[in-house]
Design a protein around this motif. Structure first.
Motif: not given
Ligand code: ADP
Ligand code: ZN
Ligand code: ZN
Length: 826
Positions: A541-546, A559-564
């Motif tokens: 999982e992304c460390t910045n977003c859930d 890659k995280c689609h929310y924060c990049g």
């Protein structure tokens, strides 16, 4: 007038409630008017350019009213209707007017706070009026051209220099850079003209005699110039250097020689960046089908009684041609037309189709367009001359252009959710705002779609909007044949090859064999949805977003689609140490890569957010597909919208279930729209097309409605749901998001906020709840939903919400919770 004390109320590009009152220096009295930009000091240090919203003589109650420092425009850049629209947007969407101003103006017109100074080009060099410190600054500027306020204060060794700067501005010596000097510089081009000495026939004659003998090439060039500039006629033309060189076939050294001789002069002329396009077809050559003709007549009829009309026309029914004809009716009576499209990807095709008939009457405008180009369009419309564009095609931000005389607004694909701006505020819906804008101009508004939104269709049933149906494709091609495959059964029978059913593979093979093209739709980008540990189900999982991360093959990373944010792919499961990490789910990139396994020679291209980042990437892909350089186009919803290709015989939907199970009250409506739209790309002009939909739910009501092309059935069942669960179009929704980095502060704050609303709004308040993704970029998020009857006063509800937000701000512990309201979220 001269000696009257005038005040102006200024709108600043800041998230602040009020307009601010400034005093007008006497000498500027006759120059102030609503819609012009002025430079003012706001706060201790900062200079801003704001817009005059009101000119009046009411002395403000507070004591020290500042003067405006300068007026930037000779002619207002914003007209009264725009100001009304801004006000409406600000009220309706609960945004600050300054935020609307920010969204409305192209960057180079909304000069942000800056602290750089430049020399005023009009400064006459008279130092007598300056004191020592002022002189030092002017001197520094003469040397360095540009200095910051901080540098200026160092030069004179004095912290507070704003006043000094102000005086210098007032004395006409300096300007705050950027606030004043528009970054917008029109492009110039070299032009050639005859110098005064040679304008008489007599002098020209003697010149030719000289040139004949000594400089034949110069004579040649001169003659070409005289001929093409129609020098001896009543209306001589201006001739550009480039044109002259290409016509004469001579080199520019010849022009230089004539310049030296004092015969020709080269001068600069500002040149529109937007190239001229001439129309290539006569409008009369466009023949509507009988059904189109009837529809056009009905629209015109409806417009005699109603302001808004919905054109519900199946995909490929030729709505665009109806628009083209209708537009002309408004040009004939000298009105402007705004044509809104939801996505830039779409504009290219539409522009080309309209340009054939309207040539350079057509301008376009959208956010990916360069800043200078946008200013040019803005000023072109604002000038409102004969040469100004009469039709603007654009994405949502084009509702902000300075139209003065709109007659018709067309909202194509009106159901499309990209019409809603999400971030930043104002979170406006361009379709709804366009209807309001049209009303302000006394203009008509035509909404068009093959899959209307429930909101718009509902308004036709309550007689607010007119309705025109077009249920047949142009050239009477049948609607595509839709085949549904049950993926669960296919898996069971082991007939699935990776993500393809046998049926889909067979159909692709057939299409390719016939040299026809294929579109494959997958509403997820990336290579594979996510990585999963086979033994413990752990997923990165992304460390910045859930949210879980998506694997992108191109970059070989997660890659995280929310924060990049992106991460390396782990080799082992960090949770259980297991080393069997498998890819689950699939995206566009994976399909693109797999296809050649089945069809070795196939030319595949992908169109999604990742492949269309650069400015012209869309256009390139669309053109290549149109030119048949691509056999199969794989894409996200981008491929589903409004595009018109003439050789596509098959559309494959890789997985309809992703759409159906998206957690949102609109998901069935959206599924119907997307599936119908993407199907509509198949077999448009000559031959009936085919669609293959892969799904685990072949008997789902929405899928059935798509197969039957039965909008009304979907409409009816969805309207029942909306009524019983209190959703639009029967209820209005305002979603308030609260965000904070600290989980506990947010939790308590959201509760506190909800409790402020409850006594006044009661059961209309839902939540607070975590959204599907409860943390983005390290901010925890909680949503509160307010749903209220469509007939209730939305103003009253919004006032209650605004008051609650204010109270939150006064509560020390919750002051830093970010609160955003989204009115009519989509
Ligand atoms: P829609 O936008 O309703 O899906 P389009 O406007 O894209 O449909 O029309 C479908 C196709 O039919 C287009 O290729 C268009 O050029 C063609 N077409 C529609 N109407 C006409 C007409 N009156 N004359 C010639 N071609 C037409
Ligand atoms: Zn594990
Ligand atoms: Zn993230």
């Amino acid at each position: 007038m001269e000696r009257e004390t005038l005040f102006v109320d200024i709108l600043l590009p800041l998230p602040l409630e009020a307009h601010f009152t400034y005093r007008v220096p006497f000498k500027l009295n006759s120059d102030v008017s609503i819609g012009k930009r002025v430079v003012v000091q706001f706060g201790k240090k900062k200079l801003y350019s704001g817009i005059i919203m009101k000119v009046h003589q009411t002395i403000p109650s507070h004591a020290n009213v500042k003067y405006i420092l300068n007026i930037l425009d000779i002619k207002p850049i914003v007209n009264p209707i725009q100001i009304r629209l801004w006000k409406w947007l600000s009220d309706y969407y609960m945004a600050y007017e300054g935020e609307v101003m920010n969204a409305a103006l192209p960057t180079s017109l909304k000069l942000a706070s800056e602290s750089k100074l430049i020399l005023n080009p009009d400064f006459d060099g008279n130092y007598d009026l300056l004191n020592d410190k002022e002189f030092l600054i002017v001197q520094a500027l003469e040397r360095h051209h540009i200095i910051t306020l901080t540098e200026a204060s160092k030069i004179i060794d004095q912290k507070k220099i704003m006043h000094l700067v102000k005086t210098l501005i007032e004395k006409g010596c300096i300007l705050p850079e950027e606030e004043i000097r528009d970054r917008f510089k029109p492009k110039t081009e070299s032009y050639v003209r005859l110098s005064e000495d040679y304008k008489s026939e007599k002098s020209l004659e003697s010149l030719t005699r000289i040139l004949e003998k000594r400089a034949f090439k110069q004579l040649e060039l001169l003659l070409v110039f005289l001929q093409h500039s129609k020098f001896f006629s009543k209306s001589p033309k201006q001739i550009s250097k480039a044109f002259l060189l290409s016509k004469s076939g001579l080199s520019s050294s010849i022009i230089t020689a004539l310049e030296k001789r004092g015969v020709l002069e080269v001068y600069q002329k500002s040149q529109s960046r937007l190239k001229d396009f001439a129309a290539t077809k006569q409008l009369s050559s466009l023949k509507l089908s009988e059904k189109q003709e009837v529809a056009l007549g009905q629209i015109s009829n409806i417009f005699t009684e109603k302001d808004v009309c919905l054109l519900h026309g199946v995909t490929g029914s030729g709505k665009t041609e109806i628009y083209i004809k209708l537009i002309n009716e408004y040009l004939k009576i000298d009105k402007q037309v705004l044509f809104l499209v939801p996505e830039i990807a779409l504009t290219a095709q539409i522009i080309n189709r309209l340009r054939e008939y309207y040539g350079d009457k057509l301008g376009y405008y959208h956010s990916r367009y360069g800043n200078n180009e946008r200013v040019e369009v803005w000023q072109n419309i604002n000038a409102n001359t004969k040469k100004s564009y009469k039709i603007i095609i654009g994405a949502r931000s084009s509702i902000f252009l300075p139209f003065s005389n709109l007659g018709l607004v067309i909202v194509d694909e009106e159901h499309d959710s990209s019409y809603k701006q999400y971030d930043p505020s104002p979170r406006y819906h361009a379709r709804d705002s366009a209807i309001v804008l049209a009303k302000m101009h006394d203009a008509k508004c035509l909404l068009g779609s093959a899959t209307p939104s429930l909101e718009s269709y509902y308004k036709t049933t309550t007689n607010k909007y007119g309705l025109v149906n077009l249920d047949e494709r142009f050239s009477k091609v049948n609607m595509p044949e839709i085949l549904v495959v049950d993926t669960v059964e296919a898996y069971r029978k082991k007939e699935m090859k990776s993500h393809f059913t046998k049926l889909l593979l067979d159909q692709i093979a057939e299409a390719l064999e016939n040299k026809e093209q294929v579109i494959l739709f997958q509403n997820r980008r990336g290579f594979s949805l996510r990585l999963v540990c086979e033994s413990c189900q752990w997923t990165p999982e992304c460390t910045n977003c859930d949210v879980s991360l998506t694997y992108h093959k191109q970059i070989g990373r997660l890659k995280c689609h929310y924060c990049g944010a992106s991460k390396d792919v782990p080799t082992k499961c960090p949770n259980c140490g297991g080393n069997k990490l498998v890819m689950k789910g699939f995206g566009t990139e994976k399909i693109e890569e797999e296809l050649p396994v089945f069809f070795p020679d196939v030319k595949v291209k992908r169109m999604d957010l990742d492949t269309t980042r650069s400015k012209n990437a869309y256009l390139q892909i669309i053109n290549d597909f149109q030119d048949r350089k691509i056999d199969v186009l794989v894409g996200t919803q981008m491929v589903s919208k409004g595009l018109d290709f003439d050789n596509v015989s098959l559309v494959g939907v890789m997985n309809a279930d992703n759409l159906l199970y998206y957690p949102d009250f609109r998901s069935f409506e959206r599924s119907f729209q997307q599936l119908t739209q993407v199907s509509g790309r198949s077999g448009r002009q000559h031959k009936r097309g085919k669609v293959v939909i892969q799904t685990a739910q072949p008997y789902h009501a929405v899928i059935r409605d798509v197969i039957d092309n039965n909008f009304l059935s979907m409409y009816k069942s969805q309207m029942e749901e909306r009524a019983s669960f209190k959703y639009p179009p029967f209820y209005r929704v305002i979603r308030i998001s609260l965000k904070h980095r600290d989980y506990h502060v947010l939790n308590d704050g959201a509760r506190y906020f909800t409790d402020l609303l409850l006594p006044k709004l009661g059961s209309r308040v839902l939540g607070p709840e975590y959204p599907a993704v409860g943390r983005i970029k390290n901010y925890y998020i909680k949503n509160v939903l307010v749903k209220f009857e469509i007939n209730a006063s939305h103003k009253a509800v919004k006032t209650i919400i605004k008051e609650a937000i204010k109270e939150m701000f006064q509560e020390k512990s919750y002051r830093y919770i970010l609160i955003q309201a989204d009115v009519d979220p989509v």
